[in-house]
Enzyme design. Structure first.
Site, short mmCIF file in Angstrom:
data_model
loop_
_atom_site.label_atom_id
_atom_site.label_comp_id
_atom_site.label_asym_id
_atom_site.label_seq_id
_atom_site.Cartn_x
_atom_site.Cartn_y
_atom_site.Cartn_z
N GLY B 21 0.89 -1.14 0.00
CA GLY B 21 0.00 0.00 0.00
C GLY B 21 0.93 1.18 0.00
N CYS B 22 0.70 2.17 -0.83
CA CYS B 22 1.77 3.14 -1.04
C CYS B 22 1.26 4.54 -1.30
CB CYS B 22 2.62 2.74 -2.24
SG CYS B 22 3.20 1.07 -2.18
N GLY B 23 2.20 5.48 -1.20
CA GLY B 23 1.96 6.85 -1.64
C GLY B 23 2.72 7.08 -2.93
#
Lengths: 506, 397
Positions: B21-23
């Site tokens: 899960g990332c930015g």
């Protein structure tokens, strides 16, 4: 036959004399002559019974049960009852034993040893009742790449210059396998074609030609050009979705077709273009195909005859060397390739071949798919696979291993009423499916049979969507060859290796 | 930061795919003006909840104008001997024009830091392969076969800086603030099932294409096997790798225009296609039929930077938009921004010293690409229907 060679039957017909009304309906319905009326009571001859269950179903008093004959042979772990029966039968008749349906040996199913993945936390599952999940697939050859270009000066101008090969769409990745008019009845064929049209899936014609009544279902029919060339004329080639050159069949690799003369009545004789009552035995090889270059010529000839408007494919039985053969076929110009595994069905095949030749479809899909990829050919063609796709789980696993479309026959027959007595080659099918006897054929109500096939595949497709949704996939294209979503739990890790599937827990 | 597992995951975690899960963030200056690295750092750091200190990275385009004709190779090495071996290997296949360490701010308390290095390289002329094609093979070979070496990026006049740590740590370590680029990508990471490794952080790069990705590709097996049949080797244990290779395949090798690439990767539903004009149906169905194995399934949002023909910034989400992506254009219309969250843009506006203003902030449609090209501006805003504002001609129609 001497007394010592009368062997015990498998089945026993039990009639409850209190419930039996002596209406004799069972004697009319038993097409195998196992039930008769002697003036006083119904008489059962167990040795003629094939356990087709017709009498049981039709008896108004529910008085009949067909049960296993418990008569106990001296036990032997190696010479099983099955082996002894084969020897008794052969020493009685001196011939090659015929059989029908698919391989019935209890060989472990690889499909059953595969488990499916599902989403948890890191990716959301998709609910097919709330979101769209697509099961449409394209059938036929595709280019390796598209030739799109963008105008140098004006990026809003885009042009597409690829020439397309003939291909079409079907709404579910399902094809009803090739069962000819001859092996099955007119009513059974009609029910299958009508259902296929309604569902927009495919059905195979088998090698028996196409009766003019079936032409209107042509857009959903793949017609077969087999070694006997039965029924092949220009109408047969033109009026269909695709053409398939049948080299082999999973139930009998290395063999041609066997339609016993008993089944060749006027209707079959006209459609196949052969004399009434004659055995229709198509040659083992195509006598104009003794090597791959000959096959390429036939592919080219069929394409030429149909003005390059109809995809032409090739069906082979899954054998040890399927992968390089498949590459040769694709390079030979086939637009699709059909693989039929060793458990595939048949209306009539020598038992020795049905029971012992070929390889499991799971392994054939995996090795053919991989080999076509190694040669950079996989995505250009459609891969159809069958040979014991029994229910939706097998279909889903076949696709995840690398097939575009799953092909099946027996589930369709079972849906129509078949009880799998495995006597198709005798032409006496009491359910009106694998017979040409008009009296028996009438028993199969086309509308009922059609609706049952529609229901069956509708439910398969819904189950496919349920699985795709659980995997977080919204189109079946993303399941094909996605072996990453399968795991193996069987006893033999070498199988997992060949399948390119990890072991469960990995 | 984690001072281990630079060029491959730890032994324990090999063969495991990393889910994140990332930015993700990125921007491009249309007129080619160079912007210092602090802007992308601000945009990324504010997405703090999207990272957990296990990986971050940046891609910067336009940072090596003096070597713009050579392939800029960014390396991670486990030790200096491997660096020398790799340099020898490359010298046997071409010319290492210039070679130097990438400047870092190395903490003093680390025993075995990675060797981070850059080389400017020109492969030998070959009759059978283009230089790009040779470089793809070299990158695959080094990453697959030279134990202890990893090529982070291989494009011209660009570079990827990444490692295992919080985004602010990575930014500080590589001195990102000192670089000036016309296009930046940033990524911060929240991997769920492995401690991660330096090479496995984003952006993923091949030649001029860099990808930052948030999500999980559920079609990984299908895409990977498709790419393998074109000679790509997926060795990085992550699904983002396949996205980078798909862009390389579709854009560089198949020469598809970017709007068409987005239609191949995230195609419209058949039900939508069937409501369109015949010409569009023909094009879209053939895109789906031909590129069925390139279609990306599962939740994703990606920002892609490319500097092949015309440098381009691309944003795209899956067709159900199960991961966020938001776009913005500056008041002077010179800069196009993309980010996981609006917070990245708000953060820039908070900076009282600079008075940033946006002309517009918008949410692109699911499965619809935002495309901005150097010198041309925003050519797709991600709100269009598949062929809206495009003049499509199809042969024979």
């Amino acid at each position: 036959m001497s007394l010592s060679h009368i062997f015990p039957t498998y089945f026993k017909i039990e009639i409850d004399r209190d419930l039996c009304k002596k209406c004799k309906r069972c004697t009319n319905h038993c097409s195998y002559g196992a039930l008769s009326f002697n003036g006083e009571r119904i008489v059962a001859e167990d040795d003629k019974c094939v356990a087709c269950q017709r009498c049981v179903t039709m008896c108004p008093g529910k008085a009949i049960r067909v049960v296993r004959n418990e008569s106990y042979l001296p036990p032997h772990g190696n010479y099983t009852r099955r082996i002894r029966n084969i020897i008794w039968a052969q020493s009685g008749n001196g011939g090659v034993l015929l059989s029908a349906t698919g391989n019935d040996r209890p060989i472990r199913s690889i499909f059953d040893d595969l488990l499916l993945d599902a989403c948890q936390v890191t990716n959301p599952a998709i609910d097919p009742l709330r979101e769209t999940i697509e099961t449409k697939v394209f059938f036929g050859r595709r280019p390796n790449k598209l030739d799109f270009s963008m105008d140098e000066g004006d990026p809003s101008k885009v042009s597409l210059k690829t020439e397309f090969y003939p291909h079409f769409e079907i709404d579910m990745p399902i094809m009803v396998g090739h069962m000819s008019l001859g092996s099955i009845s007119y009513n059974a064929c009609m029910a299958i074609y009508q259902a296929s049209k309604e569902l927009n899936i495919l059905a195979g014609s088998g090698e028996g030609g196409l009766h003019p009544d079936f032409y209107e279902y042509g857009p959903n029919i793949i017609s077969e050009v087999a070694s006997g060339r039965f029924g092949v004329d220009i109408n047969y080639l033109h009026n269909v979705a695709g053409l398939e050159i049948k080299i082999g069949q999973g139930a009998k690799p290395g063999h041609g077709g066997h339609l016993p003369g008993e089944k060749v009545n006027t209707l079959i004789s006209q459609t196949r273009m052969i004399p009434k009552g004659s055995d229709a035995l198509s040659p083992y090889p195509h006598h104009d195909i003794y090597s791959i270059e000959d096959l390429a010529q036939l592919i080219a000839a069929l394409k030429e005859a149909t003005r390059y408007k109809v995809p032409v494919g090739v069906k082979i039985a899954a054998v040890h060397n399927s992968a390089p053969i498949a590459v040769g076929i694709v390079r030979g110009g086939a637009d699709f390739l059909t693989l039929d595994g060793f458990r595939g069905g048949t209306g009539a095949a020598p038992r020795i071949i049905r029971d012992h030749a070929g390889i499991p479809i799971e392994l054939a899909i995996a090795s053919v798919d991989q080999r076509l990829r190694d040669e950079g050919l996989r995505d250009e063609i459609t891969l159809v696979a069958g040979g014991s796709i029994r229910y939706s789980a097998d279909l889903i696993k076949a696709i995840a291993l690398g097939a575009d479309v799953g092909m099946c026959c027996l589930p369709v027959l079972i849906a129509m009423g078949c009880r799998m007595c495995q006597q198709c080659f005798r032409g006496l099918c009491s359910w009106g499916i694998a017979t040409q006897n008009e009296y028996l054929v009438k028993r199969l109500d086309i509308d009922v049979a059609r609706n049952r096939i529609i229901n069956l595949f509708h439910s398969w497709n819904e189950e496919l969507k349920e699985v795709l949704g659980a995997m977080g996939i919204d189109s079946v294209e993303s399941l094909r060859s996605n072996r990453d979503r399968l795991r193996y739990i069987g006893p033999n890790p070498r199988i997992a290796e060949i399948l390119g599937v990890k072991h469960a827990g990995e | 930061m984690r001072w281990e597992n630079y060029t491959s995951p730890s032994e324990k975690f090999r063969n495991e795919r990393v889910f994140d899960g990332c930015g993700i963030t990125g921007f491009i200056n249309i007129d080619g003006t160079l912007t210092k690295g602090d802007k992308i750092i601000e945009m990324l750091e504010i997405l703090h909840d999207r990272e957990n200190g296990l990986g971050a990275g940046f891609a910067a385009y336009g940072i090596y104008p003096q070597y713009k004709d050579f392939y800029a190779l960014h390396f991670l090495f486990d030790n200096d001997q491997i660096r020398l071996n790799t340099e020898d290997f490359l010298s046997s296949k071409g010319v290492v024009v210039f070679s130097e360490p990438i400047p870092t701010k190395q903490p003093s308390n680390v025993d075995k830091p990675p060797i981070v290095w850059r080389m400017f390289y020109e492969p030998k002329e070959m009759k059978s392969l283009s230089q790009d094609e040779q470089m793809v093979q070299l990158v695959m070979e080094v990453n697959e076969k030279i134990e202890g070496a990893f090529i982070m990026s291989s494009g011209k006049n660009m570079g990827v800086f990444k490692g295992n740590g919080w985004s602010h740590e990575i930014a500080e370590y590589y001195k990102i603030k000192d670089y000036e680029a016309y296009m930046w990508l940033g990524h911060s990471r929240f991997p769920t099932n492995t401690p991660g490794w330096w090479g496995g952080a984003h952006p993923f790069n091949l030649l001029g294409t860099s990808v930052v990705h948030n999500g999980e590709i559920t079609s990984y097996g299908t895409n990977m096997r498709y790419l393998e049949s074109f000679g790509y080797k997926c060795t990085l244990f992550t699904d983002t790798e396949v996205i980078a290779y798909l862009f390389d395949l579709l854009v560089r090798r198949h020469k598809l225009p970017i709007p068409i690439v987005s239609l191949a990767l995230a195609p419209p539903l058949f039900s939508e296609i069937e409501s369109m004009d015949k010409k569009y149906q023909l094009a879209l169905k053939n895109i789906r039929a031909t590129y069925r194995s390139a279609m990306l399934n599962g939740p994703f949002s990606i920002v892609v930077g490319q500097n092949g023909h015309i440098p381009t910034l691309i944003g795209l989400t899956d067709r159900k938009k199960l991961r966020p992506l938001i776009a913005a254009i500056s008041e002077d219309e010179n800069t196009i921004y993309l980010s996981s969250e609006e917070a990245s843009f708000k953060r820039l506006m908070l900076d009282s010293s600079k008075s940033f203003k946006f002309k517009e902030i918008w949410h692109p449609r699911s499965g619809t690409a935002v495309v901005a090209r150097l010198g041309e501006g925003l050519i797709r805003n991600g709100l269009e229907l598949p062929f809206e504002n495009l003049q499509l001609s199809v042969m024979g129609v």
